[in-house]
Design a protein around this motif. Structure first.
Motif, short mmCIF file in Angstrom:
data_model
loop_
_atom_site.label_atom_id
_atom_site.label_comp_id
_atom_site.label_asym_id
_atom_site.label_seq_id
_atom_site.Cartn_x
_atom_site.Cartn_y
_atom_site.Cartn_z
N SER A 1 -7.63 10.16 7.83
CA SER A 1 -6.55 9.45 8.55
C SER A 1 -6.86 7.96 8.65
CB SER A 1 -6.36 10.06 9.94
OG SER A 1 -7.56 9.97 10.70
N MET A 2 -8.15 7.61 8.82
CA MET A 2 -8.53 6.19 8.84
C MET A 2 -8.21 5.52 7.51
SD MET A 2 -9.86 4.82 11.61
CE MET A 2 -10.95 3.56 10.94
N ALA A 3 -8.51 6.23 6.42
CA ALA A 3 -8.24 5.66 5.10
C ALA A 3 -6.73 5.46 4.89
CB ALA A 3 -8.81 6.58 4.02
N VAL A 4 -5.94 6.47 5.31
CA VAL A 4 -4.48 6.35 5.15
C VAL A 4 -3.94 5.22 6.02
CG1 VAL A 4 -2.29 7.53 5.54
CG2 VAL A 4 -4.21 8.76 4.50
N ALA A 5 -4.40 5.17 7.28
CA ALA A 5 -3.92 4.12 8.18
C ALA A 5 -4.32 2.73 7.66
CB ALA A 5 -4.49 4.33 9.58
N GLY A 6 -5.56 2.61 7.17
CA GLY A 6 -5.99 1.32 6.63
C GLY A 6 -5.17 0.89 5.43
#
Length: 218
Positions: A128-133
């Motif tokens: 989710s961090m990768a997608v949000a970033g």
């Protein structure tokens, strides 16, 4: 109770260090090529400051290091099991395997998820961090400092969500353990195995001495 010898402690330390090295190398083998690919293909990633790029590598290497080091340590401990304790652990493993074979697909998935809840939580958080970033960095109407601030806000929100999910899963696991609790009789099996070992040792000693054990009285 058996205490670990100096050789066993040294062996456990060596196995843990070997696992830590394997974990670090494996994490670097995943994170460095991924960072290199992102650096070459995404202008948004190239705009990130170096310390955030290093943080991304650490977020991959850290869990790999801890998990593999613990895994190698547990494997070494299992290799040193002997006697009644080993027999009891093998018996419990057979019971778990037999129980697993009776579960349907849904129940197997649920139990697997409960046993690996922290890996799932950490993996979901990282994904989710990768997608949000990626979403934040693709916003062409914000400057790089604004994107970094927004990415940090996403990170804080996702971290809180992960903590809440971990708490819910932990409480669910405790409730299931309470509902399915059973009396532990492993001590009785261990005593039985120890008695068998003592009898076998006595028979071997008598055989070496050239004697035969006296028949048990009726």
């Amino acid at each position: 109770m058996k205490f670990a010898t100096e050789e066993e402690l040294a062996g456990h330390h060596a196995a843990t260090v070997r696992g830590a090295i394997e974990g670090v190398l494996g994490g670097l083998a995943i994170s460095l090529p991924a960072s290199w690919y992102a650096q070459r293909n995404w202008a948004y990633y190239r705009a990130l400051p170096p310390h955030l790029k290093a943080l991304g590598v650490i977020l991959v290497v850290g869990p790999c290091y801890a998990i593999q080091a613990e895994r190698r340590g547990v494997e070494f401990d299992q290799s040193t099991w002997t006697g009644a304790g080993k027999a009891e652990l093998e018996r419990e493993e057979r019971i778990q395997q037999a129980r697993w074979s009776t579960l349907d697909t849904k129940a197997k998935f649920r139990e697997w998820a409960m046993q690996n809840q922290y890996k799932i939580i950490l993996g979901s958080w990282a994904a989710s961090m990768a997608v949000a970033g990626t979403i934040v960095m693709r916003n062409r109407y914000q400057s790089t400092p604004q994107k970094i601030v927004q990415a940090r806000m996403w990170a804080q929100g996702l971290t809180i969500g992960v903590l809440i999910a971990a708490g819910v899963l932990t409480q669910t696991q405790r409730q299931q353990s309470h509902d399915n609790r059973s009396v532990d009789h492993s001590w009785a099996y261990i005593l039985e195995e120890q008695e068998k070992e003592e009898q076998e040792n006595r028979i071997r000693e008598l055989a070496r001495a050239g004697k035969t054990p006296a028949p048990a009285s009726a």
